[in-house]
Design a protein around this motif. Structure first.
Motif, PDB file in Angstrom:
ATOM      1  N   ALA A 154      14.315  12.232  -6.342  1.00 54.06           N
ATOM      2  CA  ALA A 154      14.734  11.541  -5.330  1.00 54.06           C
ATOM      3  C   ALA A 154      15.653  10.456  -5.614  1.00 54.06           C
ATOM      4  CB  ALA A 154      13.877  11.275  -4.162  1.00 54.06           C
ATOM      5  N   HIS A 155      14.581   9.687  -6.807  1.00 51.97           N
ATOM      6  CA  HIS A 155      15.142   8.303  -7.035  1.00 51.97           C
ATOM      7  C   HIS A 155      16.266   8.628  -8.060  1.00 51.97           C
ATOM      8  CE1 HIS A 155      14.983   4.631  -9.606  1.00 51.97           C
ATOM      9  NE2 HIS A 155      14.467   4.158  -8.435  1.00 51.97           N
ATOM     10  N   ALA A 156      16.533   9.690  -8.874  1.00 49.01           N
ATOM     11  CA  ALA A 156      17.493  10.038  -9.552  1.00 49.01           C
ATOM     12  C   ALA A 156      18.797  10.141  -8.649  1.00 49.01           C
ATOM     13  CB  ALA A 156      17.295  11.083 -10.598  1.00 49.01           C
ATOM     14  N   GLY A 157      18.605  11.100  -7.538  1.00 50.05           N
ATOM     15  CA  GLY A 157      19.642  11.244  -6.827  1.00 50.05           C
ATOM     16  C   GLY A 157      20.107  10.208  -5.899  1.00 50.05           C
ATOM     17  N   GLU A 158      19.207   9.293  -5.686  1.00 55.67           N
ATOM     18  CA  GLU A 158      19.992   7.940  -5.100  1.00 55.67           C
ATOM     19  C   GLU A 158      20.544   7.011  -6.194  1.00 55.67           C
ATOM     20  OE1 GLU A 158      20.303   4.909  -2.388  1.00 55.67           O
ATOM     21  OE2 GLU A 158      19.640   6.940  -2.237  1.00 55.67           O
ATOM     22  N   ALA A 159      20.333   7.094  -7.310  1.00 57.31           N
ATOM     23  CA  ALA A 159      20.846   6.526  -8.584  1.00 57.31           C
ATOM     24  C   ALA A 159      22.279   6.639  -8.718  1.00 57.31           C
ATOM     25  CB  ALA A 159      20.485   6.657  -9.824  1.00 57.31           C
ATOM     26  N   GLY A 176       6.188  -2.262   0.529  1.00 58.19           N
ATOM     27  CA  GLY A 176       5.059  -2.413  -0.329  1.00 58.19           C
ATOM     28  C   GLY A 176       5.643  -2.134  -1.668  1.00 58.19           C
ATOM     29  N   PRO A 177       4.745  -2.568  -2.511  1.00 56.02           N
ATOM     30  CA  PRO A 177       5.286  -2.933  -4.220  1.00 56.02           C
ATOM     31  C   PRO A 177       5.882  -1.730  -4.846  1.00 56.02           C
ATOM     32  CG  PRO A 177       3.084  -2.577  -4.091  1.00 56.02           C
ATOM     33  CD  PRO A 177       3.381  -2.602  -2.918  1.00 56.02           C
ATOM     34  N   LEU A 178       5.827  -0.465  -4.688  1.00 57.08           N
ATOM     35  CA  LEU A 178       6.419   0.534  -5.141  1.00 57.08           C
ATOM     36  C   LEU A 178       7.737   0.852  -4.573  1.00 57.08           C
ATOM     37  CD1 LEU A 178       3.594   3.407  -5.869  1.00 57.08           C
ATOM     38  CD2 LEU A 178       4.321   1.631  -7.325  1.00 57.08           C
ATOM     39  N   ALA A 179       7.763   0.618  -3.230  1.00 57.48           N
ATOM     40  CA  ALA A 179       9.124   0.924  -2.529  1.00 57.48           C
ATOM     41  C   ALA A 179      10.039  -0.463  -3.196  1.00 57.48           C
ATOM     42  CB  ALA A 179       8.942   0.827  -1.193  1.00 57.48           C
ATOM     43  N   TYR A 180       9.598  -1.637  -3.271  1.00 55.73           N
ATOM     44  CA  TYR A 180      10.213  -2.587  -3.859  1.00 55.73           C
ATOM     45  C   TYR A 180      10.772  -2.312  -5.233  1.00 55.73           C
ATOM     46  CZ  TYR A 180      11.213  -7.533  -5.050  1.00 55.73           C
ATOM     47  OH  TYR A 180      11.801  -8.484  -5.723  1.00 55.73           O
ATOM     48  N   LEU A 181       9.897  -1.964  -6.077  1.00 56.90           N
ATOM     49  CA  LEU A 181      10.331  -1.736  -7.442  1.00 56.90           C
ATOM     50  C   LEU A 181      11.491  -0.572  -7.531  1.00 56.90           C
ATOM     51  CD1 LEU A 181       6.700  -1.784  -9.230  1.00 56.90           C
ATOM     52  CD2 LEU A 181       8.635  -3.394  -9.367  1.00 56.90           C
ATOM     53  N   ASN A 182      11.023   0.473  -6.625  1.00 57.33           N
ATOM     54  CA  ASN A 182      12.103   1.720  -6.699  1.00 57.33           C
ATOM     55  C   ASN A 182      13.610   1.197  -6.343  1.00 57.33           C
ATOM     56  OD1 ASN A 182      10.073   3.235  -7.341  1.00 57.33           O
ATOM     57  ND2 ASN A 182       9.920   4.273  -5.423  1.00 57.33           N
ATOM     58  N   ARG A 183      13.680   0.288  -5.165  1.00 57.48           N
ATOM     59  CA  ARG A 183      14.979  -0.261  -4.984  1.00 57.48           C
ATOM     60  C   ARG A 183      15.606  -1.054  -6.110  1.00 57.48           C
ATOM     61  NH1 ARG A 183      12.393  -0.698   0.311  1.00 57.48           N
ATOM     62  NH2 ARG A 183      11.817  -2.770  -0.159  1.00 57.48           N
ATOM     63  N   GLY A 184      14.509  -1.819  -6.740  1.00 57.94           N
ATOM     64  CA  GLY A 184      15.347  -2.540  -7.745  1.00 57.94           C
ATOM     65  C   GLY A 184      15.803  -1.994  -8.911  1.00 57.94           C
ATOM     66  N   HIS A 185      15.176  -0.749  -9.177  1.00 58.32           N
ATOM     67  CA  HIS A 185      15.782   0.001 -10.298  1.00 58.32           C
ATOM     68  C   HIS A 185      16.865   0.588  -9.987  1.00 58.32           C
ATOM     69  CE1 HIS A 185      12.192  -0.251 -12.783  1.00 58.32           C
ATOM     70  NE2 HIS A 185      11.602   0.332 -12.154  1.00 58.32           N
ATOM     71  N   ASN A 186      17.145   0.754  -8.738  1.00 53.69           N
ATOM     72  CA  ASN A 186      18.779   1.199  -8.367  1.00 53.69           C
ATOM     73  C   ASN A 186      19.691   0.235  -7.779  1.00 53.69           C
ATOM     74  OD1 ASN A 186      18.209   3.914  -9.165  1.00 53.69           O
ATOM     75  ND2 ASN A 186      17.530   4.560  -7.253  1.00 53.69           N
ATOM     76  N   ASP A 187      19.366  -1.124  -8.001  1.00 53.88           N
ATOM     77  CA  ASP A 187      20.177  -2.230  -7.654  1.00 53.88           C
ATOM     78  C   ASP A 187      21.494  -2.152  -8.698  1.00 53.88           C
ATOM     79  OD1 ASP A 187      21.655  -4.404  -6.759  1.00 53.88           O
ATOM     80  OD2 ASP A 187      19.663  -5.475  -6.813  1.00 53.88           O
ATOM     81  N   VAL A 188      22.287  -1.533  -8.121  1.00 51.88           N
ATOM     82  CA  VAL A 188      23.665  -1.190  -9.115  1.00 51.88           C
ATOM     83  C   VAL A 188      24.485  -2.429  -9.092  1.00 51.88           C
ATOM     84  CG1 VAL A 188      25.362  -0.452  -7.197  1.00 51.88           C
ATOM     85  CG2 VAL A 188      25.527   0.263  -9.560  1.00 51.88           C
TER      86      VAL A 188
END
Length: 295
Positions: free
Chosen positions: A246-251, A206-218
Motif C-alpha cells: 500500500a505504501h509503495a502504491g501511494e508512492a 500516531g507515529p507510524l502513520a506520521y512516518l509513512n506520510r513523511g516517506h511519501n512527501d514528494v
C-alpha cells in the motif's frame, strides 16, 4: 565480493572498527587508498544504514560486512534504533545530532567537484519501523540541500499500527521472568495504541502513520530521491505485506517515479537475506537498486 574491507576483530565486538559518536550512531571512514569518488568507481560516496529496534551487534554485522565488501570506498553512518526512541521525544533527535557534522564533512562544495548532479551519491537502507523513525529524525536534522541525490531501500517496512505486531516488536528479546513481568504493561500500552490510532484514528494518527506520510512527501523528497525499493515478505509477522504494498502504491500515486517491489517467499522480519538462495538474491537486489539495473 572480494574487497579490502575490515574484518571485525572479535565476535564479541563486531562493530569495533567503527567510531561511536553517540549512544546510537556509528561512523566508518574507508582507508585513504579505498576512498575514491563514487563517480569514478561506482560505489556510493555515503551509505546510511538505519537498523531495526533492538538489533544486536552480530545481527547488524550480517548486513554491514556485505556492504563493506560491495562498496569498500564508501563512508558509512550506522543508526541503531532502541525502544526508548519510541517513548521519548528527545532521545532520537539527540542521538542522531552528532551525525550532521560528519555528513557535512563529506559533502562540502569541494567534495562535489567532478561529480554528476544526475547520479545518486548516497545509498540509504532502513529496516523496520525502528529504522524508519531514526531516518526521520536524521532528515529533520539535515537541511534539504545537504544530502545529495540518493536511492533508498525499505526493508521490512513501513508498516501500519497493528496490536500484535506492536507487542511482538516491543517484547522481542525479553524472556523468562522478565518477559512475564513486563508483558502485561506492554499489552496495555499496545492496546491503548490500537484504540487511539486504529479504532479512533483509522490508521491516520500516531507515529507510524506520521512516518509513512513523511516517506511519501514528494514535495520534500522528490528532487533528491532517484529510486526506491521495498524488500518484504508474506512471512513477516511484524510488518504486514499489504501495508508495504500500500505504501509503495501511494508512492507511485503521489509522483515518485521509480518504485520497485521485491517480494520474498516465506522469509521473516528483517530476515529476507537468510539462506543461500535468498542471500544471493537479496544482495543482487541491493546492487541492482543502486545501479538501476534491476529487470
Amino acid at each position: 565480493m572480494a574487497s579490502n574491507a575490515p574484518t571485525p576483530p572479535t565476535k564479541a565486538s563486531p562493530l569495533a572498527f567503527m567510531t561511536k559518536i553517540s549512544p546510537s550512531a556509528y561512523v566508518y571512514t574507508p582507508p585513504s587508498d579505498n576512498s575514491n569518488n563514487t563517480n569514478t568507481n561506482g560505489d556510493p560516496k555515503f551509505i546510511i544504514l538505519a537498523t531495526w529496534m533492538g538489533a544486536r551487534d552480530l545481527h547488524i554485522a550480517k548486513y554491514l560486512l556485505p556492504y563493506l565488501s560491495l562498496y569498500p570506498s564508501s563512508s558509512i553512518l550506522l543508526l541503531r534504533s532502541e525502544p526508548r526512541h519510541f517513548f521519548s521525544k528527545t532521545a532520537g533527535p539527540s542521538d542522531v545530532a552528532p551525525s550532521v557534522p560528519f555528513i557535512k564533512s563529506l559533502f562540502t562544495p569541494s567534495s562535489q567537484t567532478g561529480t554528476s548532479e544526475d547520479k545518486p551519491q548516497v545509498l540509504i537502507h532502513l529496516w523496520s519501523n525502528g529504522g524508519s523513525l531514526l531516518l526521520h529524525h536524521l532528515r529533520l536534522a539535515l537541511t534539504p540541500q545537504l544530502l545529495p541525490k540518493y536511492i533508498i531501500i525499505y526493508d521490512s517496512c513501513p508498516g501500519q499500527y497493528r496490536y500484535l505486531s506492536a507487542f511482538r516488536a516491543f517484547s522481542a528479546g525479553l524472556s523468562g521472568v522478565l518477559y512475564y513481568l513486563v508483558a502485561p504493561a506492554l499489552h496495555l500500552f499496545c492496546a491503548w495504541g490500537w484504540f487511539w490510532h486504529v479504532l479512533i484514528g483509522k490508521n491516520q494518527t500516531g507515529p507510524l502513520a506520521y512516518l509513512n506520510r513523511g516517506h511519501n512527501d514528494v514535495e520534500k523528497l522528490g528532487e533528491r530521491e532517484v529510486r526506491r525499493g521495498y524488500i518484504y515478505s508474506e512471512g513477516d509477522e511484524l510488518v504486514h505485506w499489504s501495508d508495504v504494498e500500500a505504501h509503495a502504491g501511494e508512492a507511485k500515486k503521489v509522483g515518485f517515479k521509480e518504485v520497485r517491489l521485491e517480494k520474498f517467499e516465506g522469509t521473516g522480519h528483517v530476515a529476507h537475506g537468510r539462506g543461500e538462495e535468498n542471500q544471493k538474491r537479496y544482495w543482487e537486489v541491493v546492487r541492482g537498486l543502486w545501479e538501476g539495473t534491476l529487470c
